[in-house]
Design an enzyme around this catalytic site. Structure first.
Site, PDB file in Angstrom:
ATOM      1  N   GLN A 201      -0.140  -1.074 -25.466  1.00  0.00           N
ATOM      2  CA  GLN A 201       0.090  -1.208 -26.983  1.00  0.00           C
ATOM      3  C   GLN A 201      -1.202  -1.372 -27.763  1.00  0.00           C
ATOM      4  OE1 GLN A 201       3.140  -0.853 -28.388  1.00  0.00           O
ATOM      5  NE2 GLN A 201       4.014  -0.909 -26.370  1.00  0.00           N
TER       6      GLN A 201
ATOM      7  N   HIS B  67       4.515  -7.362 -19.859  1.00  0.00           N
ATOM      8  CA  HIS B  67       5.411  -6.510 -19.642  1.00  0.00           C
ATOM      9  C   HIS B  67       5.875  -6.504 -17.883  1.00  0.00           C
ATOM     10  CE1 HIS B  67       6.911  -2.505 -18.714  1.00  0.00           C
ATOM     11  NE2 HIS B  67       7.194  -2.227 -20.191  1.00  0.00           N
TER      12      HIS B  67
ATOM     13  N   CYS C 130      11.402  -5.372 -20.924  1.00  0.00           N
ATOM     14  CA  CYS C 130      10.674  -5.349 -19.844  1.00  0.00           C
ATOM     15  C   CYS C 130       9.888  -6.762 -19.999  1.00  0.00           C
ATOM     16  CB  CYS C 130       9.889  -4.264 -19.445  1.00  0.00           C
ATOM     17  SG  CYS C 130      10.686  -2.797 -19.207  1.00  0.00           S
TER      18      CYS C 130
ATOM     19  N   ASP D 121      -3.890  -4.904 -19.999  1.00  0.00           N
ATOM     20  CA  ASP D 121      -2.895  -4.120 -20.154  1.00  0.00           C
ATOM     21  C   ASP D 121      -3.012  -3.593 -21.732  1.00  0.00           C
ATOM     22  OD1 ASP D 121      -0.464  -2.667 -20.798  1.00  0.00           O
ATOM     23  OD2 ASP D 121       0.750  -4.101 -19.957  1.00  0.00           O
TER      24      ASP D 121
ATOM     25  N   LYS E 291       2.250   6.630 -25.375  1.00  0.00           N
ATOM     26  CA  LYS E 291       2.239   5.728 -26.257  1.00  0.00           C
ATOM     27  C   LYS E 291       0.795   6.118 -27.419  1.00  0.00           C
ATOM     28  CE  LYS E 291       4.797   2.297 -23.831  1.00  0.00           C
ATOM     29  NZ  LYS E 291       5.048   0.889 -23.594  1.00  0.00           N
TER      30      LYS E 291
HETATM   31  C1  LIG Z   1       5.073   0.468 -22.322  1.00  0.00           C
HETATM   32  C2  LIG Z   1       4.429  -0.758 -21.804  1.00  0.00           C
HETATM   33  C3  LIG Z   1       3.840  -0.583 -20.033  1.00  0.00           C
HETATM   34  C4  LIG Z   1       4.503   0.453 -19.518  1.00  0.00           C
HETATM   35  O1  LIG Z   1       3.964   1.596 -19.548  1.00  0.00           O
HETATM   36  P1  LIG Z   1       4.534   2.897 -18.961  1.00  0.00           P
HETATM   37  O2  LIG Z   1       4.291   4.094 -19.670  1.00  0.00           O
HETATM   38  O3  LIG Z   1       6.073   2.802 -18.700  1.00  0.00           O
HETATM   39  O4  LIG Z   1       3.965   2.999 -17.533  1.00  0.00           O
HETATM   40  C5  LIG Z   1       3.417  -1.710 -19.871  1.00  0.00           C
HETATM   41  N1  LIG Z   1       2.633  -2.518 -20.722  1.00  0.00           N
HETATM   42  C6  LIG Z   1       3.071  -2.836 -21.929  1.00  0.00           C
HETATM   43  C7  LIG Z   1       2.532  -3.729 -23.064  1.00  0.00           C
HETATM   44  C8  LIG Z   1       3.798  -1.615 -22.530  1.00  0.00           C
HETATM   45  O5  LIG Z   1       4.341  -1.622 -23.787  1.00  0.00           O
END
Ligand SMILES: *Cc1c(COP(=O)(O)O)cnc(C)c1O
Length: 434
Positions: A231, A150, A392, A228, A254
């Protein structure tokens, strides 16, 4: 919710879940809402909505400052939420759980403070004493980033690389949407590579990366890994100690919690050596005009008044998820995903982007002759919410020579009817365009 309560069986008693999410009863242009953009944000159960409202009505004190009752009450709830996050990911201590505004801020924090530390600007309150720091280096520093990240796990590294004169390199992705592991492992062997930025689960492709093996390989080569988990956290059980992750980050929104709160998990030994990111109240020990000493972990990285009600909401969201169980959630979402593929694969020209063997319930697709944007716009007229665009992840879109995909992403509160409505509406929409 008490611990002895029997866990709900999503496969049998799914309607019991639906009533906890009132937003799912929304009507869009005379159609019932079919919400399939869970990779962008998830809806909140009543227990979270009510906990946030209750806090605003009955507590609403700032944390760790006041001597009066409201502040004490707020602080207790706030601390309880931190403990719940620690338990959720099995961190070794609450000192390793830092609240941020979201995944994006968590990564910016690590990208800044970790690169600073690597360049020798260690934290003045580093407790490493005389022992040689694992971090400090005089040599070249290179950051390996996967091509499925992302933008939140790309741009902060670029900004800090420019600031300090570091290098970045990108790990390629296969046609199926998996990481090219051999290329990755070769990159990790390079002396200059000190950091790997990698997603647990791709938000565009649904690919689940084998991060445990990758972290093991990285550590053999003295590479620090930041995962990260934006997800990953909602689809699988995460144990940061078992993974041996150096950093694991995610967003509350999320994971069925409000926006405005995110988590940074970091190993204590690393966090201690990293200088602060934001300066201000709460993160200090003693402030003098000429110099300031910093607070202990986790407060060193939590400047200013936090998003107290969102943090408390996150605690309740974790309770809710635990009441179902992440293992069951993963299995159920997988069932919905397979169901969706069965119902859509026969549509002429339907092409799935991302066919990894190990996949989360994220369905990205394109048609040669119809723009993703048009599909999404038309689906919305029937109450079906999906995401269209580059998600993104522009480097990833370039990899497949496309500019966008349409993406349906599933959560445990979706049901078979949602899948049915999505597939039937998609067929209808495709016909309109042809
Ligand atoms: C949504 C997402 C982000 C960014 O998250 P924010 O809540 O906008 O800071 C980063 N990496 C992944 C894989 C995402 O799905």
């Amino acid at each position: 919710m008490t611990e002895i309560q029997k866990k709900i069986d999503l496969f049998k008693d799914h309607q019991k879940i639906r009533v906890d999410f009132p937003i799912l009863d929304s009507i869009i242009d005379d159609n019932k809402l079919t919400y399939l953009d869970n990779a962008a944000t998830t809806h909140k159960p009543l227990s979270v909505i009510e906990a946030v409202a209750k806090f605003q009505k009955e507590a609403n004190g700032t944390v760790r400052r006041g001597v009066y009752d409201l502040s004490v009450k707020s602080t207790q709830e706030f601390d309880r939420a931190r403990a719940k996050v620690k338990d959720l990911i099995n961190a070794a201590s609450i000192e390793e759980i830092i609240f941020t505004r979201g995944t994006t801020e968590s990564i910016n924090l690590v990208a800044f403070s970790l690169t600073e530390a690597l360049k020798g600007n260690l934290s003045p309150v580093s407790t490493s004493g005389g022992r040689k720091s694992k971090l400090q280096t005089n040599g070249e520093v290179e950051i390996a980033i996967t091509s499925m990240e992302h933008h939140a796990n790309i741009v902060p590294w670029q900004i800090n690389s420019q600031r300090l004169g570091l290098k970045t390199s990108f790990i390629p992705v296969t046609d199926k949407g998996e990481l090219e592991l051999e290329a990755l492992y070769n990159t990790l062997k390079k002396d200059s590579v000190r950091i790997l930025a990698i997603t647990h689960v791709s938000n565009s492709l649904g690919t689940v990366n084998p991060i445990k093996e990758i972290i093991k390989e990285a550590h053999k080569n003295n590479v620090i890994v930041i995962v990260d988990g934006a997800q990953g956290i909602s689809h699988t059980k995460v144990d940061v100690q078992e993974l041996d992750a150096d950093f694991y980050v995610f967003s509350g929104h999320k994971l069925y919690a409000p926006t405005g709160v995110g988590v940074l998990y970091g190993k204590k030994s690393l966090l201690e050596e990293m200088p602060p990111y934001h300066g201000g109240g709460e993160m200090i020990n003693i402030v003098k005009p000429e110099s300031t000493s910093y607070a202990e972990l986790p407060f060193k990285f939590e400047a200013g008044t936090p998003a107290i009600s969102s943090v408390i909401g996150l605690g309740y969201a974790i309770d809710y998820v635990n009441s179902i169980g992440l293992d069951q959630i993963g299995k159920y979402e997988d069932y919905l995903y397979k169901n969706a593929i069965e119902k859509t694969k026969e549509i002429e020209g339907f092409r799935i982007i991302g066919q990894a063997t190990n996949k989360a319930a994220i369905l990205s697709f394109v048609f040669k002759d119809i723009e993703a944007f048009d599909i999404g716009t038309m689906l919305n007229q029937y109450g079906v919410s999906i995401r269209t665009g580059h998600h993104c992840t522009q480097p990833l879109m370039n990899r497949y020579n496309i500019s966008s995909t349409a993406r349906a992403s599933f959560a445990f509160y979706n049901n078979e009817q949602d899948v049915e409505v999505f597939a039937e509406t998609l067929k209808k929409v495709v016909k309109i365009f042809r």
